[in-house]
Motif scaffolding. Structure first.
Motif, PDB file in Angstrom:
ATOM      1  N   ARG A 153     -16.788  12.555 -26.917  1.00 23.05           N
ATOM      2  CA  ARG A 153     -16.777  11.130 -27.268  1.00 23.05           C
ATOM      3  C   ARG A 153     -18.041  10.402 -26.828  1.00 23.05           C
ATOM      4  O   ARG A 153     -18.328   9.302 -27.295  1.00 23.05           O
ATOM      5  CB  ARG A 153     -15.561  10.446 -26.632  1.00 23.05           C
ATOM      6  N   LYS A 198     -23.311  11.781 -32.446  1.00 21.03           N
ATOM      7  CA  LYS A 198     -22.664  12.509 -33.545  1.00 21.03           C
ATOM      8  C   LYS A 198     -23.642  13.471 -34.208  1.00 21.03           C
ATOM      9  O   LYS A 198     -23.254  14.552 -34.662  1.00 21.03           O
ATOM     10  CB  LYS A 198     -22.152  11.496 -34.571  1.00 21.03           C
ATOM     11  N   SER A 199     -24.913  13.102 -34.244  1.00 24.65           N
ATOM     12  CA  SER A 199     -25.912  13.980 -34.862  1.00 24.65           C
ATOM     13  C   SER A 199     -26.017  15.306 -34.123  1.00 24.65           C
ATOM     14  O   SER A 199     -26.243  16.353 -34.736  1.00 24.65           O
ATOM     15  CB  SER A 199     -27.283  13.293 -34.896  1.00 24.65           C
ATOM     16  N   ASP A 257     -22.935  17.430 -35.081  1.00 22.29           N
ATOM     17  CA  ASP A 257     -23.099  17.967 -36.433  1.00 22.29           C
ATOM     18  C   ASP A 257     -24.126  19.100 -36.445  1.00 22.29           C
ATOM     19  O   ASP A 257     -23.942  20.112 -37.143  1.00 22.29           O
ATOM     20  CB  ASP A 257     -23.524  16.859 -37.395  1.00 22.29           C
TER      21      ASP A 257
END
Length: 218
Positions: free
Chosen positions: A127, A131-132, A135
């Motif tokens: 969390r 996010k990159s 991914d």
């Protein structure tokens, strides 16, 4: 005596060597401290370079973390793709071959201990991570490898070894049934299970998989 033609290459080699030192150090520090607590100062100390040198290669901690995760995941992914090719390239006894494959699939836990240190931290801090970076990790390794395993299961289905209308889903189920429990119970290799316990989990998982995806009748 060094020729004039070789001189321009030495700075490039030096830059490449420093980058590799930074990457190794970052993998160690991120795997030990996690993303949030790791600092550029700690990585510089581990690499034996200045913080300025790190910033010459990477704009900041987020880019460094994303690059480390992507390259480390890609390296482990290549090892896993090789295991698919070697262990499932030719099948003669499906249950035995799948069992041998699953046991081989677990060997990177020990061979790439620094990478799985990163994985432990990623799971703990998901969390709070960019996010990159998440991914990049998935695309470079897990998703790519699972897609290759799904393709191979599709080929096995086409050869009549099993019934798998959705080979990609079958691949995900296989991994969950055979190796995920070992990875989780060993905390991704931090506390390896006994060989007998690992084999028991894998054998039971393979048999459950084959009950769910049996060979087509006739």
């Amino acid at each position: 005596m060094t020729s004039p033609q070789e001189t321009p290459d030495r700075p490039r080699r030096g830059l490449a060597e420093k980058r590799q030192a930074i990457m190794r150090a970052a993998r160690t520090v991120f795997g030990r401290d996690g993303y949030t607590r790791a600092s550029i100062d700690a990585i510089a100390a581990e690499a034996g370079v200045s913080t300025r040198t790190i910033y010459n290669h990477f704009a900041g901690k987020e880019l460094l973390f994303r690059t480390v995760v992507r390259e480390s995941s890609a390296q482990v992914g290549e090892a896993q793709l090789d295991i698919i090719d070697r262990r499932l390239g030719k099948v003669t006894d499906l249950e035995a071959d799948l069992t041998a494959f699953a046991l081989a699939w677990l060997t990177p836990l020990a061979e790439f201990a620094d990478h799985f240190g990163l994985v432990r931290q990623i799971n703990a801090e998901a969390r709070h991570l960019p996010k990159s970076a998440l991914d990049a990790w998935q695309e470079a390794g897990p998703r790519r490898v699972l897609a290759a395993l799904g393709q191979r299961f599709g080929e096995l289905a086409g050869q009549g070894w099993l019934e798998a209308p959705d080979p990609g889903r079958a691949a995900a189920h296989f991994v969950l049934l055979t190796t995920t429990e070992v990875a989780q119970r060993s905390y991704f290799g931090a506390y390896p299970l006994a060989r007998a316990e690992t084999e028991e989990i894998v054998v039971a998982g393979v048999r459950a998989f084959l009950r769910a995806y049996p060979a087509p009748r006739g």
